[in-house]
Scaffold this motif. Structure first.
Motif, mmCIF file in Angstrom:
data_model
loop_
_atom_site.group_PDB
_atom_site.id
_atom_site.type_symbol
_atom_site.label_atom_id
_atom_site.label_comp_id
_atom_site.label_asym_id
_atom_site.label_seq_id
_atom_site.Cartn_x
_atom_site.Cartn_y
_atom_site.Cartn_z
ATOM 1 N N THR A 80 -27.012 14.740 9.488
ATOM 2 C CA THR A 80 -26.204 15.420 8.230
ATOM 3 C C THR A 80 -26.962 15.414 6.967
ATOM 4 O O THR A 80 -26.580 15.774 5.921
ATOM 5 C CB THR A 80 -25.108 14.454 8.033
ATOM 6 O OG1 THR A 80 -25.227 13.195 7.919
ATOM 7 C CG2 THR A 80 -23.894 14.836 9.112
ATOM 8 N N GLU A 83 -27.068 18.650 4.308
ATOM 9 C CA GLU A 83 -25.728 18.885 3.600
ATOM 10 C C GLU A 83 -25.622 17.743 2.470
ATOM 11 O O GLU A 83 -25.427 17.809 1.369
ATOM 12 C CB GLU A 83 -24.625 19.041 4.490
ATOM 13 C CG GLU A 83 -24.498 20.175 5.149
ATOM 14 C CD GLU A 83 -25.021 19.537 6.589
ATOM 15 O OE1 GLU A 83 -26.117 20.653 6.910
ATOM 16 O OE2 GLU A 83 -24.780 18.835 7.204
ATOM 17 N N ARG A 84 -25.951 16.615 3.013
ATOM 18 C CA ARG A 84 -25.667 15.382 2.046
ATOM 19 C C ARG A 84 -26.682 15.229 1.133
ATOM 20 O O ARG A 84 -26.284 15.065 -0.161
ATOM 21 C CB ARG A 84 -26.138 13.996 2.840
ATOM 22 C CG ARG A 84 -25.978 12.824 2.365
ATOM 23 C CD ARG A 84 -26.021 11.506 3.107
ATOM 24 N NE ARG A 84 -27.423 11.578 3.704
ATOM 25 C CZ ARG A 84 -27.868 11.372 4.946
ATOM 26 N NH1 ARG A 84 -27.139 11.710 5.715
ATOM 27 N NH2 ARG A 84 -29.206 11.003 5.124
#
Lengths: 416, 416
Positions: A80, A83-84
């Protein structure tokens, strides 16, 4: 001590961002002795190393990769990360969360953004067959826009940002613009140009390489459609750290990527033969993210905690004002010509000086510990990164420039 | 000690590659105790950490970036890393120097390769309007090939590798094939398929993700046109390390990139508005290379010094043979079915077992320290990386699998 040196000291003493410098690795002793007490004015090309990055990268390599191995895709948050980290960049460019994804190079993201913008214009049902591109842009944007035009059957038309309003028509599908001119440091008027592009029914794609981290961008506020940027300049992500792509939330469902890699699938591990795009920012992903570079960037972004981008902008303008004043005082009349606009509203965070023999002059500056860069054919570039450059640095750089141009050497300083 | 355990010991003792294991970080004590004495059979997804990488990455971060900063583009060889590392990969895939460039993800390289192949076919003057793609390929190749077809006005036709010879025609522009099926571990016949593609007047693009570093590829020998691959599986480059692109030397002048970023310009720092492609492998570059990931890969490739890829192949086949034999001995009749071909000529370096409840079984295996992976819907994958997996590992993995499937627990071993 000269009056300018005294002023620099007072300005540094009053600088609310002065404390940020200690978060960077500077003033290191390297094998190149002159660099040890150097002035680093090339952060607009490669940002300095944030002090917390080495230990973080070591953890990523030794523990996350070396010990946890494949489990880190979940357990260390690798999967992730795009996006993080995008959400971590978002406030720096005036974007709400969920609209930025990190990965690939700026060039690759320009391709995604321009092709997607053309397709969005097409889906609006009009016969828009032209792409406008900033003729003064960093070359890669023009090369990639040409490829995007060729592959979508559009015509590419290079115009200067000032010519854009007059060039817009109902033939315009998309416009690719640079926020700050990489050569002159000129800041273009993102709000009014974006509004003009929208008034013509086209989409605005902005390249933020030379503005993100140096000044407020206001992507959401100004309704920018798509944007891209690198992370190794004012964001200090490290050499070649991954770039990012912004797609405005209400356009995300229409983002039709020319690079629909498996990372952008709605169910990447379903391993389905048919492509079905994910919702939201992950739709801009392509292949497996380069975790080492990406997590170094994530650590580097911690220096922004609690930093106001408005304060950064105020200091940036004060620094470039002061540098230009010092250049005026130290450099003989007619030896350099500033290409950087005087008006604050038109200035990024660098100063570009046209100078005869600029290549040789920059070599001598670097020998004296003042690191800027040379841009063909005759430009000296000095980048001012407000988190770690101070007013004494600006004064010293201008003073050494004056000395180099007159062939003098400051007493007490060895010429390398 | 069972007969298989004894055989494993003898095979390990006679293994000429056994010494390579000490070049990797394995047998680490992590917070997940069961992993400590684990068997890592997921190197076909993420290779283990070579022991020399952490110190090298630390030098890249602390000294090259932190101290030399911008100077490292020249002084630390950052700028030329994509070609230099390409040349380091070249002998592992049977390529002479000057034909491989490292950078971007596999997906992005598939896009470059397929579009460029279609353009090469077009420049030959024929009306070739079809792209064939391996219907059993890793999904991203199919998604990207679909985009390449869409953007070049071709039709994409998915066929199995076995169907390729019958599907080729004078309509075929290019064929994208995977060397090893990521799911079953089946090795496709690169020499004969490439010859068939050429006989039809089309170009062959191979994806080497699951073969490079595990078996001889022979790109030059077999006249492959273009190839791509990742570097984080058998090449141990680290999570998401950059991929590579091979363009056969005599095709390089016709390589017309859909991603003509400034790094592929013949004079990148000339900052010229018109694109003019570089000669040779650098023509496959796009944007600024991600140096941290790239130089970690470069250090990782040192483990191949003095290693014969034929010896790697011989051990790989011996390992998978032995593992299948152990599975036959330890796992009850009918509990698993091997999807991996028995014939050596058709086998990559992994074993895929179809198994009821495979997801849950893999969880239990991992709890017991045997790390493979699960592929939807019912496949257990076990990758055998000859540089650091031994015969005792294979025996233990099969034994634990047998125990997990019968619900037994080996005496003396806690079930985590």
């Amino acid at each position: 001590m000269s009056e300018l040196m005294a002023r620099a000291g007072a300005l540094d003493a009053a600088d609310e961002l002065a404390g940020a410098r200690k978060q960077f690795v500077l003033d290191t002793v390297s094998d190149h002795a002159a660099d040890a007490a150097g002035v680093y004015l090339d952060g607009n090309s490669l940002g300095a190393l944030p002090a917390n990055v080495p230990a973080h990268v070591e953890d990523v390599v030794r523990r996350q990769w070396g010990e946890l191995r494949i489990r880190s895709w979940d357990e260390s948050g690798w999967w992730t990360a795009p996006e993080r980290i995008g959400d971590r960049i978002a406030p720096l460019v005036g974007a709400a969360p969920g609209q930025i994804v990190v990965g690939d190079s700026t060039s690759v993201n320009v391709f995604k953004a321009v092709v997607a913008a053309v397709r969005m214009a097409e889906s609006a049902g009009t016969g828009r067959d032209e792409i406008l591109v900033d003729a003064t842009t960093f070359p890669t944007d023009g090369y990639i826009a040409e490829s995007a035009a060729r592959m979508t059957g559009r015509t590419l038309r290079p115009v200067t940002p000032a010519e854009v309003p007059g060039a817009l028509s109902d033939r315009t599908a998309a416009v690719l613009l640079n926020h700050v001119d990489y050569r002159t440091g000129r800041l273009h008027d993102l709000p009014s140009l974006t509004a003009a592009v929208h008034a013509a029914g086209a989409l605005a794609v902005w390249d933020l390489c030379h503005s993100a981290g140096a000044l407020p961008v206001g992507l959401d506020e100004h309704g920018v459609d798509l944007a891209v940027g690198c992370t190794y300049k004012y964001l200090n992500g490290g050499p070649g750290s991954p770039a990012y792509l912004y797609v405005r939330r209400d356009l995300q469902d229409r983002f039709d990527s020319p690079l629909p890699g498996w990372n952008s699938h709605t169910e990447p591990f379903g391993m389905r033969p048919a492509y079905e795009p994910a919702s939201g920012a992950p739709r801009g992903r392509v292949g497996t993210p380069d975790i080492l570079s990406m997590l170094a960037l994530e650590a580097a972004l911690e220096v922004w905690d609690g930093v106001s981008i408005d304060a950064v902008r105020a200091k940036s303008l004060a620094l470039t004002d002061f540098f230009l004043e010092c250049v005026g005082a130290y450099v003989g009349e007619g030896r350099v010509e500033s290409l950087t606009p005087v008006a604050h509203a038109e200035r990024g965070s660098q100063v570009a000086l046209r100078c005869e023999g600029a290549g040789e002059v920059m070599k001598r500056l670097i020998e004296r510990g003042v690191v800027g860069d040379f841009r063909h054919p005759d430009v000296l570039r000095f980048g001012f990164t407000p988190l770690y450059v101070g007013f004494a640095d600006a004064e010293r750089a201008a003073r050494v420039l004056g000395e180099v141009l007159t062939g003098e050497v400051l007493s007490g300083e060895a010429p390398c």
